[in-house]
Design a protein around this motif. Structure first.
Motif, PDB file in Angstrom:
ATOM      1  N   ILE A 225     -16.506 -44.055  26.290  1.00 16.17           N
ATOM      2  CA  ILE A 225     -16.123 -42.854  25.544  1.00 16.17           C
ATOM      3  C   ILE A 225     -14.714 -42.434  25.939  1.00 16.17           C
ATOM      4  O   ILE A 225     -13.874 -42.103  25.086  1.00 16.17           O
TER       5      ILE A 225
ATOM      6  N   PHE B 158     -15.527 -37.974  17.003  1.00 17.22           N
ATOM      7  CA  PHE B 158     -16.743 -38.772  17.094  1.00 17.22           C
ATOM      8  C   PHE B 158     -17.725 -38.314  16.021  1.00 17.22           C
ATOM      9  O   PHE B 158     -17.768 -37.130  15.647  1.00 17.22           O
TER      10      PHE B 158
ATOM     11  N   LEU C   4     -22.546 -43.303  18.580  1.00 17.27           N
ATOM     12  CA  LEU C   4     -21.373 -42.461  18.370  1.00 17.27           C
ATOM     13  C   LEU C   4     -20.252 -43.357  17.865  1.00 17.27           C
ATOM     14  O   LEU C   4     -19.959 -44.398  18.469  1.00 17.27           O
TER      15      LEU C   4
ATOM     16  N   GLU D 222     -16.133 -43.608  16.621  1.00 14.50           N
ATOM     17  CA  GLU D 222     -14.812 -42.988  16.629  1.00 14.50           C
ATOM     18  C   GLU D 222     -13.867 -43.979  15.982  1.00 14.50           C
ATOM     19  O   GLU D 222     -13.590 -45.042  16.517  1.00 14.50           O
TER      20      GLU D 222
END
Length: 378
Positions: free
Chosen positions: A287, A303, A313, A315
């Motif tokens: 992350i 996200f 998630l 992105e």
């Protein structure tokens, strides 16, 4: 307000030019669809002004923008999938039809023209409530919205994202619905059954809530009417749970892409300055890497997740698995399952305490200003 992040000047300029060119191209291609979907927006008319940068940059410098015609008509451009926001407004209208939510002024919901990964939204005119009747109606509406947003596990619904428009409130930016429980935030995220979740919504007075100076709600927000609106909406959602969950807009929301707020914008600014994650930050390295990649481009990381069963998630063009301990849809269902008179009273107690504290703070601020003026006059 949008933050400024380190980026190469030439790259930032190029991204801005490309984003504007994309916006203009999309407007020209969608002009007929916009005129059909946005009330009062004409099919013809020259563009007077294009205002970009009305929000944080995401996905290559794209921001919320506004196109204003020479006639004064305007439309907002959102460079993201807005199907969740459109579904939210349909859910709001759906719950508003049940007994217990009336009488009140007609609800206002912005019209959307959805185009997949971007959308056009109707302009809503901001207008502070004037007079006791209008203030009471807006305060009740604030309570109704707070209950609905609390159930839908929303965050970041602050003064910049909810407009006062006469005797009502209109959410104009609700992309952070159905927030999941992040695997690394179990200890710091209250469960849906906790009455304190009403504070996570961001709508109550605070640094950015309805008491924020930019919103001016301190002058009109009434505790009694706000709590009455909260109780009315809570009662409808509890008694009409089956109809609500089975409704088409609720199902669309559950399967829509929603933004997941991993980190506040101010914290992202600090990361951009240091070029590293905060010391001891619990989020995984994957992350952090995606956040820093986005910040290096001059963007705020955005996200997202989609659907109840896909616990990833995303992105940009990358996705990370294993980040979501419980999806937002499941948390919303837990909220509904836990609804009861005791739960309602617990949430109302939090609302009352927050509004009382905000009132005391406003009075203290007035007292201090009066004292300073008196001292200066002496």
């Amino acid at each position: 307000m949008p933050q400024t992040f380190p980026s190469k000047a030439a790259g930032a300029t190029s991204r801005g030019v490309e984003a504007k060119a994309e916006l203009v191209e999309r407007f020209d291609a969608d002009r007929d669809a916009i005129s059909r979907g946005i009330p009062g927006f004409p099919r013809r008319g020259k563009v007077r002004r294009v205002t970009m940068g009305l929000g944080d940059p995401h996905d290559g410098g794209r921001t919320t923008s506004k196109i204003t015609l020479e006639t004064g008509c305007a439309v907002y451009y959102k460079a993201r999938d807005c199907s969740a926001e459109a579904a939210f407004h349909e859910i709001d209208a759906f719950t508003g039809r049940f007994e217990g939510m009336q009488p009140r002024p007609p609800l206002k919901h912005p019209a959307f023209v959805l185009r997949g990964n971007y959308a056009w939204m109707e302009e809503i005119q901001a207008r502070s409530p004037r007079g006791a009747t209008s203030a009471a109606a807006a305060s009740r509406r604030a309570g109704e919205l707070l209950a609905l947003l609390d159930m839908l596990q929303a965050v970041d619904c602050n003064a910049a994202n909810v407009l006062a428009s006469g005797g009502t409130l209109v959410p104009i930016d609700v992309e952070t619905l159905l927030q999941p429980l992040l695997a690394w935030a179990r200890a710091t995220t209250p469960p849906p059954e906790d009455p304190a979740t009403v504070l996570r919504v961001g709508l109550l007075p605070g640094v950015n809530g309805l008491g924020a100076a930019s919103h001016g709600a301190g002058a009109w927000l009434r505790e009694r009417e706000c709590c009455a609106g909260f109780a009315a909406a809570y009662g409808v959602m509890s008694s009409q749970r089956a109809a609500l969950v089975a409704s088409a807009p609720f199902e669309r929301l559950r399967n829509s892409s929603v933004r997941v707020l991993v980190r506040a914008t101010a914290a992202c600014a600090a990361m951009a300055r240091t070029r590293r994650a905060p010391a001891g930050d619990p989020a995984p390295a994957t992350i952090h890497a995606l956040e820093l990649r986005s910040l290096e481009r001059g963007d705020i990381p955005r996200f997202s997740t989609r659907g109840a069963n896909l616990r990833q998630l995303a992105e940009g063009d990358r996705a990370v698995s294993g980040c979501i301990a419980e999806d937002g849809s499941t948390r919303a269902m837990r909220w509904l399952d836990n609804s009861s008179s005791d739960d309602l009273e617990g949430r109302l107690a939090v609302v009352r305490a927050t509004l009382t504290l905000a009132l005391l703070r406003r009075r203290e601020a007035v007292r201090q200003r009066t004292s300073r003026r008196a001292g200066g006059a002496g």
